[in-house]
Scaffold this motif. Structure first.
Motif, PDB file in Angstrom:
ATOM      1  N   GLY A 245       0.598  -1.316   0.277  1.00 42.61           N
ATOM      2  CA  GLY A 245      -0.201  -0.319   0.067  1.00 42.61           C
ATOM      3  C   GLY A 245       0.460   0.898  -0.372  1.00 42.61           C
ATOM      4  N   ALA A 246       1.808   1.056   0.608  1.00 35.25           N
ATOM      5  CA  ALA A 246       3.151   2.000   0.618  1.00 35.25           C
ATOM      6  C   ALA A 246       3.399   2.690  -0.989  1.00 35.25           C
ATOM      7  N   ARG A 247       3.555   1.682  -1.633  1.00 37.28           N
ATOM      8  CA  ARG A 247       5.028   1.752  -2.985  1.00 37.28           C
ATOM      9  C   ARG A 247       4.286   2.584  -3.778  1.00 37.28           C
ATOM     10  N   GLY A 251      -1.644   9.692  -6.339  1.00 35.16           N
ATOM     11  CA  GLY A 251      -1.779  10.134  -7.357  1.00 35.16           C
ATOM     12  C   GLY A 251      -1.166   8.626  -8.211  1.00 35.16           C
ATOM     13  N   GLY A 252      -0.806   7.616  -7.505  1.00 32.92           N
ATOM     14  CA  GLY A 252      -0.473   6.678  -8.413  1.00 32.92           C
ATOM     15  C   GLY A 252       1.525   6.718  -9.076  1.00 32.92           C
ATOM     16  N   ARG A 253       2.001   7.717  -8.093  1.00 28.90           N
ATOM     17  CA  ARG A 253       3.396   7.117  -8.391  1.00 28.90           C
ATOM     18  C   ARG A 253       4.190   6.729  -7.874  1.00 28.90           C
ATOM     19  N   TYR A 254       5.009   6.715  -8.281  1.00 29.91           N
ATOM     20  CA  TYR A 254       5.831   6.182  -7.683  1.00 29.91           C
ATOM     21  C   TYR A 254       6.979   6.403  -6.951  1.00 29.91           C
ATOM     22  N   VAL A 255       6.591   5.547  -5.592  1.00 29.22           N
ATOM     23  CA  VAL A 255       7.552   5.792  -3.965  1.00 29.22           C
ATOM     24  C   VAL A 255       8.630   5.041  -3.587  1.00 29.22           C
ATOM     25  N   ASP A 395       7.044   0.306 -17.384  1.00 28.59           N
ATOM     26  CA  ASP A 395       6.189   1.153 -16.222  1.00 28.59           C
ATOM     27  C   ASP A 395       6.319   2.316 -16.129  1.00 28.59           C
ATOM     28  N   PRO A 396       4.848   2.344 -16.693  1.00 26.35           N
ATOM     29  CA  PRO A 396       4.784   4.671 -16.286  1.00 26.35           C
ATOM     30  C   PRO A 396       4.937   5.271 -14.701  1.00 26.35           C
ATOM     31  N   ALA A 397       4.776   4.284 -13.760  1.00 28.48           N
ATOM     32  CA  ALA A 397       5.202   4.923 -12.838  1.00 28.48           C
ATOM     33  C   ALA A 397       5.999   5.030 -12.369  1.00 28.48           C
ATOM     34  N   VAL A 398       6.992   4.172 -12.307  1.00 31.34           N
ATOM     35  CA  VAL A 398       8.665   4.453 -12.734  1.00 31.34           C
ATOM     36  C   VAL A 398       9.614   5.436 -13.558  1.00 31.34           C
ATOM     37  N   ARG A 399       8.949   4.993 -14.255  1.00 25.63           N
ATOM     38  CA  ARG A 399       9.501   5.933 -15.691  1.00 25.63           C
ATOM     39  C   ARG A 399       9.363   7.569 -15.375  1.00 25.63           C
ATOM     40  N   ARG A 400       8.125   7.363 -14.744  1.00 29.37           N
ATOM     41  CA  ARG A 400       7.593   9.682 -13.798  1.00 29.37           C
ATOM     42  C   ARG A 400       8.680   9.434 -13.293  1.00 29.37           C
ATOM     43  N   TYR A 401       8.796   8.588 -12.341  1.00 28.14           N
ATOM     44  CA  TYR A 401       9.838   9.237 -11.525  1.00 28.14           C
ATOM     45  C   TYR A 401      11.014   9.421 -11.106  1.00 28.14           C
TER      46      TYR A 401
END
Lengths: 412, 116
Positions: A245-247, A251-255, A395-401
């Motif tokens: 749940g913390a990943r 907003g769906g962004r990678y943490v 992975d688009p979230a990783v790409r944005r991060y």
């Protein structure tokens, strides 16, 4: 019972019993593909008949009998061309045996898993085989998880099953002396299911794959309760799953792990992992999964103590590296080393493994380098490494991060 | 083995989703191109202008027909391609998954039919 309810019952039975029925049907004949075909026909027959006649008291036994009859019919048809008398005899005997004792079906899934992860089966096909035979996933689903075209995956599965039959891979749990090595192959195959699901967390199918892996992990622990590595692997999966749940932020962004809000971690899940890990440590020497779980336990300590014992983490990685020699472990060790000896020491450690061709298209290798180079103040090299990592992720979230981190370099 | 990665998708959505910066390319595509170049797999590749600028040519029964785009009957347009050289179809599929357009369009992976 309505047709819908009957369909639901059939589906529930499919999920609960699929692997058990395949394992049982294939145990003596070693014909996995034949068992699957017979079972598929039995399920089709069930969906046709149960809504009319009602769901039988023991659906498993009903399906098994129906599947056995199909196998027998198919065998008889074949026998006109080839001699399969011995096989037919076995099947007929088992049918009689079942009719005589309507006991619960013996669980031979463990033996089936050992057959699927046999050294004679190509390493890359062991996980797909387990997914298909134990969980009943089809080639389309498995192909999507492994980025292999469904037709190709289907062919490879057919070939692997033919191999089990042709070279007579035994359906049995290995003897004590060869058990540890053979068990590793089974655990690796199950853990690979989890890694696939974990890596593709953004995708719709991924959570299903993750829960299948944990389900298989629980199954193997229940079937081999005295094996510490099985517990270690399940613990490893649960530690990682506790952070699910913390990943991503709302907003769906990678943490990244370091930035995760530890209040979002699933404490009961961590507690369960800790219990499994200490039970594993009590009962035997530490293998790869126990050490990896111990590293996760050290990370989880941040939730409880607010700090992490980095020297202990580095020491655990040293141990793991000596055991596996894996370049990915060497990479993780280097990242941990940055916390005890600084980014320059970590970069020196990474330079040693940078020649490994496998790492050149491994996104985390470039992302880790980029972070370390940034910390070491090497902005332009860090920029290049971030670029490489962005280009290698799917992975688009990783790409944005990663793009955001690269942008932040200029301001730092 | 050579493969063509053919990028199909709604070209309007593609324009929305990959913002071009001052270099004439989106940062996602720039990074993807660089990763491919560094891995030594790319043999060629181009982005195509939208179908509004296209013309289709066909000859039927000796009669030449021309049709200007955009074409209302297709939801997905062919937007660009890469030609790559990798060890296997599996590797080609892995590179297709990394293509930024895979998020909102479709990447078709086609083995090259070697003719010489």
């Amino acid at each position: 019972m309505s047709g819908d309810e009957a369909a639901c019952t059939a589906e529930r039975v499919a999920r609960d019993s699929y692997g058990r029925l395949v394992a049982f049907l294939a145990a003596r004949t070693r014909d996995v593909a034949g068992a699957e075909d017979a079972l598929a026909e039995a399920f089709t027959a069930a969906l046709r008949m149960w809504p009319v006649d009602g769901v039988p008291l023991n659906p498993d036994a009903w399906l098994l009998t129906a599947a056995r009859r199909r196998q027998l019919d198919a065998g008889r048809r074949r026998q006109t061309r080839t001699a399969g008398a011995a096989q037919l005899k076995i099947i007929a005997e088992e049918l009689d045996e079942m009719a005589a004792n309507p006991e619960p079906i013996p669980d031979r899934r463990l033996a089936l898993m050992f057959a699927c992860a046999h050294p004679a089966i190509e390493r890359g096909m062991r996980t797909p085989l387990i997914l298909q035979t134990i969980l009943g996933l089809n080639a389309i689903e498995i192909g999507a998880a492994f980025l292999v075209s469904p037709a190709t995956m289907g062919q490879r599965l057919v070939r692997a099953k033919a191999r089990i039959k042709d070279i007579g891979i035994p359906f049995r749990i290995p003897e004590r002396e060869e058990l540890p090595e053979r068990l590793d192959a089974v655990l690796d195959a199950i853990y690979a299911v989890y890694s696939k699901g974990w890596a593709e967390i953004g995708e719709a199918d991924a959570p299903a794959l993750v829960s299948e892996a944990i389900w298989l992990g629980r199954l193997i622990v229940s079937l081999l309760p005295e094996q510490p590595e099985a517990k270690g692997m399940l613990a490893l999966m649960l530690y990682a799953e506790a952070r699910h749940g913390a990943r991503r932020d709302p907003g769906g962004r990678y943490v990244a792990l370091e930035q995760q809000d530890t209040t979002l971690w699933d404490i009961p899940q961590i507690d369960l992992a800790e219990e499994l890990l200490s039970a594993a440590n009590r009962s035997g020497p530490s293998g790869r999964y126990q050490i990896e779980a111990a590293i996760q336990s050290a990370h989880a300590a941040r939730r409880l103590l607010g700090v992490r014992n980095w020297p202990a983490i580095v020491a655990l990685y040293d141990h793991l590296l000596a055991l596996t020699g894996s370049p990915v472990v060497a990479l993780n060790r280097a990242v941990a080393l940055a916390e005890t000896e600084g980014p320059d020491a970590a970069l020196v450690a990474i330079a040693d493994i940078a020649q490994d061709r496998r790492l050149q298209t491994y996104q985390p290798f470039w992302a880790a380098q980029a972070h370390l180079l940034a910390r070491a103040g090497k902005k332009s090299e860090s920029h290049q490494a971030f670029t490489q990592a962005v280009g290698l992720t799917a992975d688009p979230a990783v790409r944005r991060y990663l793009l955001a981190r690269r942008l932040a370099l200029a301001d730092a | 083995m050579q493969f063509m990665l053919l990028i199909h998708g709604d070209e309007l959505a593609m324009m929305e989703n990959t913002k071009v910066d001052s270099s004439g390319m989106s940062p996602e595509y720039a990074a993807y191109n660089e990763a491919m170049a560094k891995a030594g797999v790319v043999r060629g590749g181009e982005r195509l202008r939208p179908t509004a600028t296209a013309t289709k040519v066909s000859i039927r029964d000796g009669k030449t027909e021309l049709l200007d785009g955009p074409y209302a009957d297709t939801k997905e347009q062919f937007g660009g391609y890469y030609l790559i050289d990798v060890d296997s179809m599996d590797d080609a599929v892995a590179w297709a998954a990394r293509c930024p357009a895979a998020q909102f369009g479709t990447i078709e992976v086609r083995p090259i039919w070697q003719t010489r």
